[in-house]
Design a protein around this motif. Structure first.
Motif: not given
Ligand code: E4P
Length: 219
Positions: A5-7, A25-32, A87-89, A133-138, A167-172, A187-189
């Motif tokens: 889960i990506d949150t 679980v995946t987190t990032n600074p924006t989600l935190l 650790i996310k780098i 890899p961030f697919i939604g942003r691509l 597979v990250a940055s999933i949109r749908h 897939a992190t969703v």
């Molecule tokens: C992955 O680990 C990221 O937290 C995430 O998928 C980024 O997705 P976004 O493009 O929706 O910000």
């Protein structure tokens, strides 16, 4: 395929973990930042909720500082959960150095902000446990994100590379199906997409008609 889960929203993690479907679980600074709570407070609870890799991002730009940050995160994590820390780098030359050093010490790493197959290959060679890899942003940028997953899966399969592809940055929900068809490891969703994955209008209609017919059954 494993489902992360990506949150950093604890209520969502708690609810969706109760469905028995979460592997990490995946987190990032924006989600935190969106969670409105402190980093330590959020992660302490996540460890209690999900028994699987929990990705926590470092913000330093130099390898030595990334390593220090990673070790601080680990030292603040209760012993029983340390095996779950990933650790996310960020994917930079300094990031690669940090991955190399951390992987030598058996610390899990997730190389993030991957936008090309070459970046994924380099991260794997440095010893990354996961690449993201961030697919939604691509897609947002007018490039076919899922093509990148295909390329990475081909390359990793050709050489039996053990690094797992998240597979990250999933949109749908279609992104999830495509990731699974390509054999991606994970897939992190985001929670709203996981909820959408449960839905089908025929399921709702079927429940309604069974309830209606049950009312007619002699009891
Ligand atoms: C992955 O680990 C990221 O937290 C995430 O998928 C980024 O997705 P976004 O493009 O929706 O910000």
């Amino acid at each position: 395929m494993k489902l992360f889960i990506d949150t950093a929203d604890l209520n969502e993690i708690k609810e969706l973990a109760s469905w028995g479907i979460l592997d990490g679980v995946t987190t990032n600074p924006t989600l935190l930042a969106k969670s409105g709570r402190s980093f330590q407070e959020v992660i302490d609870e996540i460890f209690d909720l999900v028994d699987g890799p929990i990705s926590l991002e470092v913000l330093s730009e130099k390898a030595d500082d990334m390593i220090k940050e990673a070790k601080q995160i680990i030292s603040k994590t209760p012993q029983k959960y340390r095996k779950n820390v990933a650790i996310k780098i960020p994917m930079t030359p300094e990031g690669l150095k940090a991955v190399k050093a951390l992987s030598k010490e058996g610390i899990k790493t997730n190389v993030t902000l991957i936008f090309s197959a070459n970046q994924a290959l380099l991260a794997a060679k440095a010893g990354a446990t996961f690449v993201s890899p961030f697919i939604g942003r691509l897609d947002d940028n007018g490039q076919e994100g899922m093509q990148l997953i295909e390329e990475i899966m081909d390359i990793f399969c050709n050489y039996d590379i053990e690094t797992e592809v998240i597979v990250a940055s999933i949109r749908h929900p279609i992104h999830v199906i495509e990731a699974a068809r390509l054999g991606a490891d994970i897939a992190t969703v985001p929670p709203d997409v996981i909820r959408k994955m449960t839905k089908h209008p025929l399921t709702d209609a079927g429940i309604q008609s069974f309830l209606k017919d049950w009312a007619k059954v002699k009891k």
